[in-house]
Design a protein around this motif. Structure first.
Motif, PDB file in Angstrom:
ATOM      1  N   GLY A   3       0.548  -0.737  -0.055  1.00 12.92           N
ATOM      2  CA  GLY A   3      -0.605  -0.041   0.268  1.00 12.92           C
ATOM      3  C   GLY A   3       1.428   0.983   0.451  1.00 12.92           C
ATOM      4  N   GLN A   4       0.052   2.211  -1.191  1.00 16.73           N
ATOM      5  CA  GLN A   4       0.658   3.416  -0.777  1.00 16.73           C
ATOM      6  C   GLN A   4       2.527   3.727  -1.467  1.00 16.73           C
ATOM      7  OE1 GLN A   4       1.488   4.704   3.440  1.00 16.73           O
ATOM      8  NE2 GLN A   4      -0.624   5.294   3.705  1.00 16.73           N
ATOM      9  N   ASN A  35      -4.026   1.806  -4.367  1.00 21.66           N
ATOM     10  CA  ASN A  35      -4.618   1.145  -2.804  1.00 21.66           C
ATOM     11  C   ASN A  35      -5.388   0.845  -3.244  1.00 21.66           C
ATOM     12  OD1 ASN A  35      -2.462   2.373  -1.165  1.00 21.66           O
ATOM     13  ND2 ASN A  35      -3.330   3.767  -1.573  1.00 21.66           N
ATOM     14  N   SER A  58      -6.102  -2.975  -2.982  1.00 24.28           N
ATOM     15  CA  SER A  58      -6.319  -3.734  -2.542  1.00 24.28           C
ATOM     16  C   SER A  58      -6.598  -5.074  -3.092  1.00 24.28           C
ATOM     17  CB  SER A  58      -7.978  -3.858  -1.371  1.00 24.28           C
ATOM     18  OG  SER A  58      -7.367  -2.523  -0.660  1.00 24.28           O
ATOM     19  N   SER A 105      -0.287  -5.923   1.488  1.00 22.69           N
ATOM     20  CA  SER A 105      -1.093  -6.053   0.925  1.00 22.69           C
ATOM     21  C   SER A 105      -0.771  -6.546  -0.576  1.00 22.69           C
ATOM     22  CB  SER A 105      -1.669  -4.727   0.660  1.00 22.69           C
ATOM     23  OG  SER A 105      -0.980  -4.045  -0.010  1.00 22.69           O
ATOM     24  N   ASN A 129      -7.450   1.301   4.782  1.00 21.13           N
ATOM     25  CA  ASN A 129      -8.057   2.096   3.718  1.00 21.13           C
ATOM     26  C   ASN A 129      -8.173   3.065   3.876  1.00 21.13           C
ATOM     27  OD1 ASN A 129      -7.534  -0.498   1.677  1.00 21.13           O
ATOM     28  ND2 ASN A 129      -8.428  -1.508   2.651  1.00 21.13           N
ATOM     29  N   ASN A 142      -6.083   5.831   3.386  1.00 21.91           N
ATOM     30  CA  ASN A 142      -5.313   5.461   2.298  1.00 21.91           C
ATOM     31  C   ASN A 142      -6.425   6.614   0.963  1.00 21.91           C
ATOM     32  OD1 ASN A 142      -3.584   4.450   2.964  1.00 21.91           O
ATOM     33  ND2 ASN A 142      -4.299   2.483   1.890  1.00 21.91           N
TER      34      ASN A 142
END
Length: 351
Positions: A112-113, A143, A145, A189, A230, A233
């Motif tokens: 993520g990020q 992001n 997922s 992730s 999340n 994000n």
């Protein structure tokens, strides 16, 4: 050269005769293939898009940027995402566009990020890959997922799972000679995504490797952690997998632990820290640093996942270590250690 370059009039091209027009267009297409696929200079080869094949969804490569002799960035116009994103590709030294053979392929998913440049920016993956006849594909995941978003039961974009497992895969196989021998590795992730994809698309990967991934998504406290992350994000956390417990069937379908039986037959590697203390190469941070605290939760989650596999009798290799932050120094060590096994699983030979 723009993709829709202006062409001269018919009279200027061939004096008004259609046979010559067809000949020129065929010759130009061949020239584009040779020039763009065989070039060794760094630069952008947008013209190559004329010769490339689309995915079944209509996804297509609209731009190709050659960063070095064996590193390429492609821009993909994705109907599944409703936008264009990039993917980075590492090609082996013995690769050629005109070959009749295919190459084994490793998909490297980022956390993520971060973005598609994450693996080349933070590790020596180029050097690891250069030792083998393997294609490495590092797609954008934002992001998202690693899911086709539930969107309150309505579905629709973004469909990150479809982008990765259908569009990127088909574009690599149809245009870069990627074969059916596939492995995947991911961090954070991206690790959860690799295991989720392996379960949901049984047989797609010979081997998957998780570096500090949440592999039991429905364990106590984990849905709240995922929702909090999340939301931080900038995402609508309920749109991704749905509302926890209310939309449990969808959550379950993406949960590697819940789908563990479907991982049987795929080689599994997972690793994480457990103590919440810095490991070798980690920055000197306060004990309440989020990178340390989160690894405690992930370590416990990986231990729980290991118990699930033990109960089912599903084979695996685990590296549950003590000290190590949720960051690249730990992931690089683990990735480097599992790399030879990943290569062996897809029959990637040393060059």
């Amino acid at each position: 050269m723009s993709r829709q370059a202006r062409r001269p009039s018919r009279s200027a091209r061939n004096g008004g005769g259609p046979p010559r027009r067809r000949s020129l267009r065929g010759g130009a297409l061949a020239a584009v293939m040779v020039a763009s696929l065989g070039a060794t200079a760094t630069g952008t080869a947008q013209a190559r898009t004329y010769a490339l094949k689309a995915a079944d969804t209509g996804a297509r490569i609209t731009k190709t940027t050659k960063l070095s002799a064996r590193q390429v960035d492609v821009t993909i116009d994705s109907p599944s995402l409703g936008k264009s994103v990039k993917t980075r590709i590492l090609l082996p030294a013995n690769w050629s566009a005109g070959a009749t053979t295919t190459w084994p392929v490793l998909y490297a998913y980022h956390g993520g990020q971060d973005d598609y440049t994450s693996w080349t920016r933070n590790t020596d993956i180029e050097a690891w890959a250069a030792q083998y006849n393997v294609i490495v594909v590092m797609p954008e995941a934002s992001n998202g997922s690693y899911a086709d978003w539930f969107n309150y039961g309505k579905g629709g974009t973004p469909k990150w799972e479809t982008f990765h497992t259908t569009e990127v895969r088909q574009l690599m196989e149809r245009n870069y000679r990627a074969g059916a021998l596939r492995a995947a590795i991911g961090n954070s992730s991206g690790a959860q995504g690799a295991f989720s994809y392996a379960a949901r698309h049984r047989g797609m990967f010979k081997h998957v490797a998780s570096l500090s991934g949440l592999l039991s998504m429905r364990s106590p406290g984990i849905p709240a952690l995922l929702m909090f992350t999340n939301a931080g994000n900038g995402q609508d956390p309920f749109a991704i997998w749905g509302i926890p417990w209310v939309d449990d069937a969808n959550w379950k379908s993406y949960d590697p632990a819940a789908q563990a039986e479907k991982l049987r037959g795929t080689k599994l590697f997972f690793s994480s820290g457990t103590t919440g203390k810095p490991g070798p190469g980690d920055p000197n941070v306060a004990p309440w640093d989020i990178g340390l605290l989160s690894e405690i939760a992930i370590g416990a989650n990986n231990i729980e996942f290991r118990k699930t596999l033990d109960r089912l009798g599903v084979p695996y290799t685990a590296s549950i270590y003590k000290d190590g932050r949720h960051n690249w120094p730990a992931w690089t060590r683990e990735a480097k250690s599992v790399w030879p096994a990943l290569m062996a699983s897809i029959s990637a030979r040393r060059l």
